[in-house]
Motif scaffolding. Structure first.
Motif, PDB file in Angstrom:
ATOM      1  N   THR A 109     -49.004 -45.851  95.512  1.00  0.00           N
ATOM      2  CA  THR A 109     -48.236 -44.719  94.799  1.00  0.00           C
ATOM      3  C   THR A 109     -46.802 -44.663  94.157  1.00  0.00           C
ATOM      4  O   THR A 109     -46.042 -45.409  95.516  1.00  0.00           O
ATOM      5  CB  THR A 109     -48.746 -42.788  95.182  1.00  0.00           C
ATOM      6  OG1 THR A 109     -50.023 -42.949  95.769  1.00  0.00           O
ATOM      7  CG2 THR A 109     -48.064 -42.328  94.459  1.00  0.00           C
ATOM      8  N   PHE A 161     -52.701 -34.516  92.979  1.00  0.00           N
ATOM      9  CA  PHE A 161     -52.551 -35.544  93.675  1.00  0.00           C
ATOM     10  C   PHE A 161     -53.948 -36.471  94.096  1.00  0.00           C
ATOM     11  O   PHE A 161     -54.175 -37.882  93.744  1.00  0.00           O
ATOM     12  CB  PHE A 161     -51.897 -36.445  94.259  1.00  0.00           C
ATOM     13  CG  PHE A 161     -51.774 -37.827  95.117  1.00  0.00           C
ATOM     14  CD1 PHE A 161     -51.164 -38.723  94.668  1.00  0.00           C
ATOM     15  CD2 PHE A 161     -52.179 -37.490  96.536  1.00  0.00           C
ATOM     16  CE1 PHE A 161     -51.021 -39.568  94.965  1.00  0.00           C
ATOM     17  CE2 PHE A 161     -52.074 -39.158  97.108  1.00  0.00           C
ATOM     18  CZ  PHE A 161     -51.757 -39.867  96.351  1.00  0.00           C
ATOM     19  N   ARG A 191     -55.341 -39.466  92.416  1.00  0.00           N
ATOM     20  CA  ARG A 191     -55.957 -41.046  93.118  1.00  0.00           C
ATOM     21  C   ARG A 191     -57.399 -41.224  92.756  1.00  0.00           C
ATOM     22  O   ARG A 191     -57.915 -42.442  92.614  1.00  0.00           O
ATOM     23  CB  ARG A 191     -55.713 -40.847  93.966  1.00  0.00           C
ATOM     24  CG  ARG A 191     -56.291 -41.783  94.904  1.00  0.00           C
ATOM     25  CD  ARG A 191     -55.340 -41.498  96.823  1.00  0.00           C
ATOM     26  NE  ARG A 191     -55.903 -40.504  96.969  1.00  0.00           N
ATOM     27  CZ  ARG A 191     -55.708 -40.538  98.186  1.00  0.00           C
ATOM     28  NH1 ARG A 191     -54.784 -41.474  99.616  1.00  0.00           N
ATOM     29  NH2 ARG A 191     -56.391 -38.793  98.977  1.00  0.00           N
ATOM     30  N   ASP A 203     -52.640 -47.806  90.304  1.00  0.00           N
ATOM     31  CA  ASP A 203     -51.498 -47.554  90.866  1.00  0.00           C
ATOM     32  C   ASP A 203     -51.572 -45.410  90.546  1.00  0.00           C
ATOM     33  O   ASP A 203     -51.804 -45.396  89.393  1.00  0.00           O
ATOM     34  CB  ASP A 203     -50.242 -47.849  90.236  1.00  0.00           C
ATOM     35  CG  ASP A 203     -49.613 -49.263  91.456  1.00  0.00           C
ATOM     36  OD1 ASP A 203     -50.900 -49.301  92.005  1.00  0.00           O
ATOM     37  OD2 ASP A 203     -48.551 -49.540  90.583  1.00  0.00           O
ATOM     38  N   VAL A 204     -51.092 -44.905  91.126  1.00  0.00           N
ATOM     39  CA  VAL A 204     -50.632 -43.629  90.979  1.00  0.00           C
ATOM     40  C   VAL A 204     -49.047 -43.407  90.288  1.00  0.00           C
ATOM     41  O   VAL A 204     -48.534 -44.084  91.571  1.00  0.00           O
ATOM     42  CB  VAL A 204     -51.599 -42.926  91.709  1.00  0.00           C
ATOM     43  CG1 VAL A 204     -50.800 -40.722  91.491  1.00  0.00           C
ATOM     44  CG2 VAL A 204     -52.264 -41.894  91.640  1.00  0.00           C
ATOM     45  N   THR A 205     -48.719 -42.754  88.965  1.00  0.00           N
ATOM     46  CA  THR A 205     -47.377 -43.013  89.149  1.00  0.00           C
ATOM     47  C   THR A 205     -47.052 -40.785  89.480  1.00  0.00           C
ATOM     48  O   THR A 205     -47.237 -40.818  88.456  1.00  0.00           O
ATOM     49  CB  THR A 205     -46.666 -43.068  88.181  1.00  0.00           C
ATOM     50  OG1 THR A 205     -46.835 -44.945  88.650  1.00  0.00           O
ATOM     51  CG2 THR A 205     -45.177 -42.523  87.948  1.00  0.00           C
TER      52      THR A 205
END
Length: 211
Positions: free
Chosen positions: A15, A135, A139, A146-148
């Motif tokens: 993240t 979130f 995910r 990736d998570v941003t």
């Protein structure tokens, strides 16, 4: 968590959060409106990114990091647009018919709305159950990519409080906005380890490991 390239062999989801910020700590200036979504003076925070080529090497690398593909994004409703309260108009974001995300974007809101599919692979999904729920959805959607956490300031503060950000990049622009959306107000020290510093005459790029 792996520190290798996103999506590479054996990688797990990271993240990240990458933001331009003024020297006095603001992501946007005072007086945000539909006509000035970044507030008074806030557009100056992003001039380095849109400068004509050739750009300084440090800025080009930071710009490439901002634009690289991600698996999913989380953002606050205020970043998505100026509409408040119920969805009384068909607002689809600031970014035109083809937003730059090209992935699911989970938008925090108190007001339900059906997902909005855009050109280029971006789908805005509206989440009414809070940051943690958004979130977890991001995910799951990202898989090994990736998570941003895209912003704005309140959403980033919630992410830091939840302890989910692995890497924080701040593009510090030497201007004072004097008010607006301040990034770190009320944030408990998350434990930052500096990994990299690069700079050009207009901006300093700071990369931190969080926690």
């Amino acid at each position: 968590m792996s520190s290798g390239p996103a999506g590479g062999p054996g990688c797990m989801t990271r993240t990240t959060c990458h933001l331009s910020v003024s020297l006095d700590g603001y992501l946007a200036g005072p007086g945000q409106t539909r006509e000035e979504p970044l507030g008074v003076g806030g557009e100056r925070l992003h001039e380095w990114m849109f400068a004509p080529e050739p750009r300084p090497a440090a800025d080009e690398a930071a710009r490439g990091d901002l634009l690289r593909p991600r698996g999913a994004f989380v953002m606050g409703r205020n970043m998505f647009g100026p509409v408040r309260g119920g969805w009384d108009e068909d607002w689809r974001g600031w970014w035109g018919a083809e937003p730059p995300y090209h992935a699911p974007v989970f938008v925090l809101t108190h007001h339900p709305r059906d997902p909005v599919e855009m050109a280029g692979g971006t789908t805005f999904v509206f989440v009414t159950r809070g940051f943690d729920a958004a979130f977890e959805l991001a995910r799951a959607a990202a898989g090994d990519a990736d998570v941003t956490v895209a912003g704005g300031a309140s959403t980033v503060r919630q992410a830091l409080a939840a302890g989910v950000i692995d890497e924080l990049v701040l593009d510090v622009v030497p201007i004072l906005l004097g008010g607006g959306a301040r990034l770190l107000d009320g944030v408990t020290d998350p434990g930052l380890t500096q990994l990299e510093v690069t700079s050009s005459p207009g901006v300093t790029h700071l990369r931190y490991r969080v926690g």
